[in-house]
Design a protein around this motif. Structure first.
Motif, PDB file in Angstrom:
ATOM      1  N   HIS A   1     -10.301   9.782  -3.403  1.00  0.00           N
ATOM      2  CA  HIS A   1      -9.310   8.708  -3.279  1.00  0.00           C
ATOM      3  C   HIS A   1      -9.913   7.370  -3.717  1.00  0.00           C
ATOM      4  CE1 HIS A   1      -5.977  10.832  -1.463  1.00  0.00           C
ATOM      5  NE2 HIS A   1      -6.806  11.414  -0.598  1.00  0.00           N
TER       6      HIS A   1
ATOM      7  N   ASP B   1     -12.385   6.900  -5.803  1.00  0.00           N
ATOM      8  CA  ASP B   1     -12.532   6.927  -7.263  1.00  0.00           C
ATOM      9  C   ASP B   1     -11.203   6.599  -7.942  1.00  0.00           C
ATOM     10  OD1 ASP B   1     -15.208   7.556  -7.065  1.00  0.00           O
ATOM     11  OD2 ASP B   1     -14.889   9.720  -7.313  1.00  0.00           O
ATOM     12  N   ARG B   2     -10.129   7.157  -7.406  1.00  0.00           N
ATOM     13  CA  ARG B   2      -8.809   6.901  -7.992  1.00  0.00           C
ATOM     14  C   ARG B   2      -8.412   5.435  -7.824  1.00  0.00           C
ATOM     15  NH1 ARG B   2      -5.510  10.240  -5.151  1.00  0.00           N
ATOM     16  NH2 ARG B   2      -4.605   8.535  -3.987  1.00  0.00           N
ATOM     17  N   PHE B   3      -8.691   4.855  -6.654  1.00  0.00           N
ATOM     18  CA  PHE B   3      -8.365   3.444  -6.426  1.00  0.00           C
ATOM     19  C   PHE B   3      -9.121   2.534  -7.392  1.00  0.00           C
ATOM     20  CE2 PHE B   3      -7.378   4.433  -1.727  1.00  0.00           C
ATOM     21  CZ  PHE B   3      -6.042   4.669  -2.014  1.00  0.00           C
TER      22      PHE B   3
ATOM     23  N   ALA C   1     -10.284   3.432 -10.363  1.00  0.00           N
ATOM     24  CA  ALA C   1      -9.747   3.667 -11.703  1.00  0.00           C
ATOM     25  C   ALA C   1      -8.421   2.940 -11.912  1.00  0.00           C
ATOM     26  CB  ALA C   1      -9.563   5.164 -11.945  1.00  0.00           C
ATOM     27  N   GLU C   2      -7.607   2.866 -10.865  1.00  0.00           N
ATOM     28  CA  GLU C   2      -6.314   2.175 -10.944  1.00  0.00           C
ATOM     29  C   GLU C   2      -6.466   0.665 -10.753  1.00  0.00           C
ATOM     30  OE1 GLU C   2      -4.090   4.009  -7.839  1.00  0.00           O
ATOM     31  OE2 GLU C   2      -3.736   5.849  -8.968  1.00  0.00           O
ATOM     32  N   LYS C   3      -7.704   0.223 -10.497  1.00  0.00           N
ATOM     33  CA  LYS C   3      -8.007  -1.187 -10.248  1.00  0.00           C
ATOM     34  C   LYS C   3      -7.298  -1.739  -9.005  1.00  0.00           C
ATOM     35  CE  LYS C   3      -9.118  -2.185 -15.021  1.00  0.00           C
ATOM     36  NZ  LYS C   3     -10.511  -2.085 -15.034  1.00  0.00           N
ATOM     37  N   THR C   4      -7.018  -0.835  -8.055  1.00  0.00           N
ATOM     38  CA  THR C   4      -6.454  -1.231  -6.771  1.00  0.00           C
ATOM     39  C   THR C   4      -7.558  -1.760  -5.861  1.00  0.00           C
ATOM     40  OG1 THR C   4      -4.867   0.559  -7.009  1.00  0.00           O
ATOM     41  CG2 THR C   4      -5.038  -0.418  -4.840  1.00  0.00           C
TER      42      THR C   4
END
Length: 93
Positions: free
Chosen positions: A19, A21-23, A25-28
């Motif tokens: 999760h 890593d995904r955040f 990558a999404e620049k969240t």
């Protein structure tokens, strides 16, 4: 966004890392924030240990500890403590 827990199983820790890593990558979330969360997770990951091990079970457990360390789910110091616990409680053949 990301909720910290008091304790993580190795599977939950892996899922939380994914999760994060995904955040990133999404620049969240910034990489620095994600790193702080990863340190929190690594310090709060709990591994279930048994009171005694057969030689084969000890080998499997140690292999799992190596995988968790390589994945970054547990710290190197924790891994050393877990291996010592397993070695101490392994039944002689």
């Amino acid at each position: 966004m990301f909720e910290k827990k008091d304790s993580y199983t190795p599977t939950e820790a892996k899922r939380a890392y994914d999760h994060l890593d995904r955040f990133v990558a999404e620049k969240t979330m910034s990489p620095r924030q994600a790193g702080a969360h990863r340190r929190h997770i690594a310090n709060h990951t709990r591994v279930a240990l048994k009171s005694s091990y057969t030689a084969r079970a000890a080998q499997r457990a140690k292999t799992e500890i190596v995988k968790l360390t390589e994945a970054g789910t547990i710290t190197i110091k924790s891994a050393a403590a877990y291996r010592a616990h397993i070695t101490k409680r392994t039944q002689a053949a």
